[in-house]
Write a protein that holds these residues in place. Structure first.
Motif, PDB file in Angstrom:
ATOM      1  N   VAL A 248      13.944   2.311  -2.379  1.00  0.00           N
ATOM      2  CA  VAL A 248      13.821   0.956  -1.819  1.00  0.00           C
ATOM      3  C   VAL A 248      14.333   0.962  -0.377  1.00  0.00           C
ATOM      4  O   VAL A 248      13.718   0.377   0.523  1.00  0.00           O
ATOM      5  N   TYR A 249      15.442   1.668  -0.179  1.00  0.00           N
ATOM      6  CA  TYR A 249      16.022   1.728   1.173  1.00  0.00           C
ATOM      7  C   TYR A 249      15.018   2.326   2.149  1.00  0.00           C
ATOM      8  O   TYR A 249      14.820   1.805   3.248  1.00  0.00           O
ATOM      9  N   GLU A 250      14.364   3.421   1.731  1.00  0.00           N
ATOM     10  CA  GLU A 250      13.337   4.042   2.593  1.00  0.00           C
ATOM     11  C   GLU A 250      12.244   3.036   2.963  1.00  0.00           C
ATOM     12  O   GLU A 250      11.693   3.065   4.054  1.00  0.00           O
ATOM     13  N   GLU A 251      11.936   2.150   2.019  1.00  0.00           N
ATOM     14  CA  GLU A 251      10.838   1.204   2.235  1.00  0.00           C
ATOM     15  C   GLU A 251      11.253  -0.015   3.056  1.00  0.00           C
ATOM     16  O   GLU A 251      10.494  -0.506   3.879  1.00  0.00           O
ATOM     17  N   LEU A 252      12.447  -0.544   2.775  1.00  0.00           N
ATOM     18  CA  LEU A 252      12.749  -1.902   3.252  1.00  0.00           C
ATOM     19  C   LEU A 252      14.017  -2.020   4.081  1.00  0.00           C
ATOM     20  O   LEU A 252      14.497  -3.136   4.331  1.00  0.00           O
ATOM     21  N   LYS A 253      14.572  -0.894   4.526  1.00  0.00           N
ATOM     22  CA  LYS A 253      15.825  -0.989   5.291  1.00  0.00           C
ATOM     23  C   LYS A 253      15.610  -1.856   6.532  1.00  0.00           C
ATOM     24  O   LYS A 253      14.573  -1.768   7.203  1.00  0.00           O
ATOM     25  N   GLY A 254      16.597  -2.733   6.766  1.00  0.00           N
ATOM     26  CA  GLY A 254      16.507  -3.643   7.904  1.00  0.00           C
ATOM     27  C   GLY A 254      15.681  -4.893   7.630  1.00  0.00           C
ATOM     28  O   GLY A 254      15.676  -5.828   8.422  1.00  0.00           O
ATOM     29  N   ARG A 255      14.977  -4.921   6.498  1.00  0.00           N
ATOM     30  CA  ARG A 255      14.138  -6.085   6.201  1.00  0.00           C
ATOM     31  C   ARG A 255      14.741  -7.008   5.155  1.00  0.00           C
ATOM     32  O   ARG A 255      14.292  -8.145   5.001  1.00  0.00           O
ATOM     33  N   ILE A 256      15.710  -6.502   4.397  1.00  0.00           N
ATOM     34  CA  ILE A 256      16.356  -7.331   3.356  1.00  0.00           C
ATOM     35  C   ILE A 256      17.864  -7.060   3.393  1.00  0.00           C
ATOM     36  O   ILE A 256      18.283  -5.970   3.780  1.00  0.00           O
ATOM     37  N   PRO A 257      18.679  -8.043   2.977  1.00  0.00           N
ATOM     38  CA  PRO A 257      20.128  -7.836   3.091  1.00  0.00           C
ATOM     39  C   PRO A 257      20.720  -6.931   2.020  1.00  0.00           C
ATOM     40  O   PRO A 257      21.715  -6.252   2.277  1.00  0.00           O
ATOM     41  N   LEU A 258      20.138  -6.915   0.805  1.00  0.00           N
ATOM     42  CA  LEU A 258      20.854  -6.253  -0.304  1.00  0.00           C
ATOM     43  C   LEU A 258      19.902  -5.567  -1.282  1.00  0.00           C
ATOM     44  O   LEU A 258      18.862  -6.122  -1.663  1.00  0.00           O
ATOM     45  N   ILE A 259      20.319  -4.354  -1.684  1.00  0.00           N
ATOM     46  CA  ILE A 259      19.640  -3.629  -2.762  1.00  0.00           C
ATOM     47  C   ILE A 259      20.671  -3.417  -3.868  1.00  0.00           C
ATOM     48  O   ILE A 259      21.737  -2.853  -3.620  1.00  0.00           O
ATOM     49  N   LEU A 260      20.369  -3.874  -5.062  1.00  0.00           N
ATOM     50  CA  LEU A 260      21.249  -3.599  -6.199  1.00  0.00           C
ATOM     51  C   LEU A 260      20.833  -2.272  -6.812  1.00  0.00           C
ATOM     52  O   LEU A 260      19.659  -2.082  -7.151  1.00  0.00           O
ATOM     53  N   ASP A 261      21.805  -1.365  -6.944  1.00  0.00           N
ATOM     54  CA  ASP A 261      21.505  -0.038  -7.488  1.00  0.00           C
ATOM     55  C   ASP A 261      21.805  -0.021  -8.974  1.00  0.00           C
ATOM     56  O   ASP A 261      22.957  -0.096  -9.386  1.00  0.00           O
TER      57      ASP A 261
ATOM     58  N   ASN B  84       0.800  -1.237   0.000  1.00  0.00           N
ATOM     59  CA  ASN B  84       0.000   0.000   0.000  1.00  0.00           C
ATOM     60  C   ASN B  84       0.823   1.274   0.000  1.00  0.00           C
ATOM     61  O   ASN B  84       0.313   2.327   0.354  1.00  0.00           O
ATOM     62  N   ARG B  85       2.072   1.171  -0.384  1.00  0.00           N
ATOM     63  CA  ARG B  85       2.864   2.401  -0.489  1.00  0.00           C
ATOM     64  C   ARG B  85       3.370   2.584  -1.914  1.00  0.00           C
ATOM     65  O   ARG B  85       3.181   1.722  -2.766  1.00  0.00           O
ATOM     66  N   ILE B  86       3.987   3.728  -2.134  1.00  0.00           N
ATOM     67  CA  ILE B  86       4.394   4.084  -3.502  1.00  0.00           C
ATOM     68  C   ILE B  86       5.529   3.178  -3.970  1.00  0.00           C
ATOM     69  O   ILE B  86       6.480   2.926  -3.232  1.00  0.00           O
ATOM     70  N   SER B  87       5.457   2.705  -5.207  1.00  0.00           N
ATOM     71  CA  SER B  87       6.514   1.852  -5.762  1.00  0.00           C
ATOM     72  C   SER B  87       7.816   2.639  -5.894  1.00  0.00           C
ATOM     73  O   SER B  87       7.797   3.831  -6.197  1.00  0.00           O
ATOM     74  N   PRO B  88       8.952   1.962  -5.662  1.00  0.00           N
ATOM     75  CA  PRO B  88      10.243   2.654  -5.724  1.00  0.00           C
ATOM     76  C   PRO B  88      10.818   2.687  -7.139  1.00  0.00           C
ATOM     77  O   PRO B  88      10.775   1.698  -7.861  1.00  0.00           O
ATOM     78  N   THR B  89      11.376   3.835  -7.520  1.00  0.00           N
ATOM     79  CA  THR B  89      12.025   3.931  -8.827  1.00  0.00           C
ATOM     80  C   THR B  89      13.518   4.247  -8.711  1.00  0.00           C
ATOM     81  O   THR B  89      14.179   4.468  -9.719  1.00  0.00           O
ATOM     82  N   THR B  90      14.032   4.293  -7.477  1.00  0.00           N
ATOM     83  CA  THR B  90      15.489   4.399  -7.267  1.00  0.00           C
ATOM     84  C   THR B  90      15.862   3.459  -6.107  1.00  0.00           C
ATOM     85  O   THR B  90      15.002   3.062  -5.307  1.00  0.00           O
ATOM     86  N   ALA B  91      17.172   3.171  -6.012  1.00  0.00           N
ATOM     87  CA  ALA B  91      17.646   2.315  -4.922  1.00  0.00           C
ATOM     88  C   ALA B  91      17.382   2.976  -3.562  1.00  0.00           C
ATOM     89  O   ALA B  91      17.062   2.299  -2.581  1.00  0.00           O
TER      90      ALA B  91
END
Ligand code: TXA
Ligand code: MG
Length: 393
Positions: A172-185, A162-169
């Motif tokens: 994604v960090y704002e959305e999922l920090k602490g919940r996943i190990p890695l974001i590929l930029d 229910n939140r805005i889809s991410p279009t930059t790395a």
């Protein structure tokens, strides 16, 4: 490199980070990945544990199925059938041909196809349903990763539910920090709104379930049949009596910013009503963000909002107004920027509803907006202003 448990690392896409991502994915972990539409939250589609982690990280209801992303070597209905991602045996020859043509014309690209589910697809992907959604992304780094993992990847948009889809790395960090190990930029997403989702019917015609980067015009130009009564409800021309002045939420709210968002056609009556409410003594001079998408309404907005917000007015705009491709690419970023300014409310131009990427933009804005007001209901409209201190974040 070693990842710290509980930390979320952002790494630029390069051979080392892609190799690390492939290793994590094969080990049942999640990795956020760039695509040409929006960032995806990937996990191996044949691994129910990884799929469970996707639902948990997003806070997504288990009833909302996931999209499977496949590698470039799966480029036909036959390939998908052979690899048991779909089961083509129940497709009529017309549906088979339509699917095959869609794949040939638009893959890799922003097009998701719904097809009968194959034996390798777990229940967790389809939410128990008999069909599966499949897409082949054109993003070279994502394709590189799929080749290394050698399994299809489930990847919904990498935002919390229910939140805005991410279009930059960073989104994604704002959305999922602490919940996943890695974001590929992999930089900013080129299309900016999610893929077009299409259901093929047994007579070979199409239904657009979600408007996106592959437009109705693209499809019609290639000779596909989309009966008008099967257009997504959002694409149906509105009847005159219910012409919306402000749109939102008769649909389930999706992609919503925290701040109330009002999508408006220039209508002095509505702005007057909002102004009256803002001038109520209990309101200090309000902070208002206008996201200005159209050049023909800018002067009108500035005039209307000058007295209402005074110095509290912030105007954000895409790098090119009136251009649906630019606006689609920058829309989610503009909504995030507006939200981060923590205003009382956000106004955005009511976009055109037809042509190019406008249906996709209109669809996302409808879902993000606060209220729908029809002209004949104006007297019942009470603006609601956010008190962010009382909202849970
Ligand atoms: O562009 C995109 O499609 C992005 C990138 C990351 O690929 N992905 C994306 O996924 O938007 P998600 O999960 O946020 O949206 C998938 C949509 C949902 O509306 C879901 O309900 C629908 O596709 N969907 C999934 N499986 C379906 C199925 N079998 N039948 C009908 N709709 C389905
Ligand atoms: Mg999504």
């Amino acid at each position: 490199m070693a990842l710290v448990p509980g930390n979320t690392e952002i790494l630029a896409c390069n051979p080392d980070s892609l190799e690390l991502a492939a290793k994590l994915l094969r080990g049942g972990e999640l990795v956020a990945v760039p695509t040409e539409t929006v960032y995806g939250l990937a996990g191996v589609a044949t691994n129910p544990q990884a799929l469970g982690k996707i639902y948990a990280a997003k806070g997504r209801p288990l009833t909302n199925p996931l999209i499977i992303h496949v590698a470039l070597d799966l480029g036909s209905v036959n390939d998908l059938d052979q690899s048991k991602i779909i089961d083509a045996s129940s497709l009529s020859s017309q549906a088979y041909n339509t699917l095959d043509r869609l794949i040939g014309l638009f893959w890799p690209g922003p097009l998701t196809l719904i097809a009968p589910r194959g034996a390798r697809i777990p229940n967790e992907v389809t939410a128990g349903g008999s069909t599966v959604a499949i897409r082949q992304s054109s993003h070279p780094d994502f394709q590189h990763l799929l080749k290394q993992v050698r399994e299809p990847l489930a990847a919904p948009s990498a935002n919390r539910s229910n939140r805005i889809s991410p279009t930059t790395a960073n989104h994604v960090y704002e959305e999922l920090k602490g919940r996943i190990p890695l974001i590929l930029d992999g930089g900013s997403c080129q299309v900016g709104v999610e893929s077009t989702v299409i259901q093929t019917l047994q007579d070979g015609s199409l239904q657009i379930l979600r408007p996106g980067g592959i437009t109705q015009e693209h499809l019609i130009k290639e000779g596909f049949s989309i009966p008008t009564n099967r257009l997504a409800p959002d694409l149906q021309p509105p009847s005159k009596s219910t012409l919306p002045l402000m749109s939102p939420g008769q649909l389930p709210v999706h992609y919503a910013p925290e701040t109330p968002l009002y999508m408006l056609v220039p209508d002095a009556e509505i702005v007057k009503k909002i102004a009256a409410s803002l001038n109520h003594p209990s309101h200090t001079p309000p902070k208002i963000v206008l996201i200005s998408l159209r050049s023909d309404t800018l002067a009108w907005w500035e005039h209307q909002l000058k007295d209402v917000a005074g110095p509290g007015l912030v105007i954000l705009a895409p790098t090119r107004r009136d251009d649906s491709q630019t606006i689609a690419r920058e829309l989610f970023s503009l909504l995030r920027q507006a939200d981060q300014l923590a205003p009382q409310l956000i106004f955005i131009d009511h976009p055109p509803e037809q042509g190019d990427l406008w249906p996709a933009i209109f669809d996302r804005l409808k879902r993000a907006s606060k209220k729908i007001i029809y002209k004949n209901q104006l007297d019942r409209f009470t603006p609601t202003f956010s008190d962010r201190s009382r909202r849970k974040s």
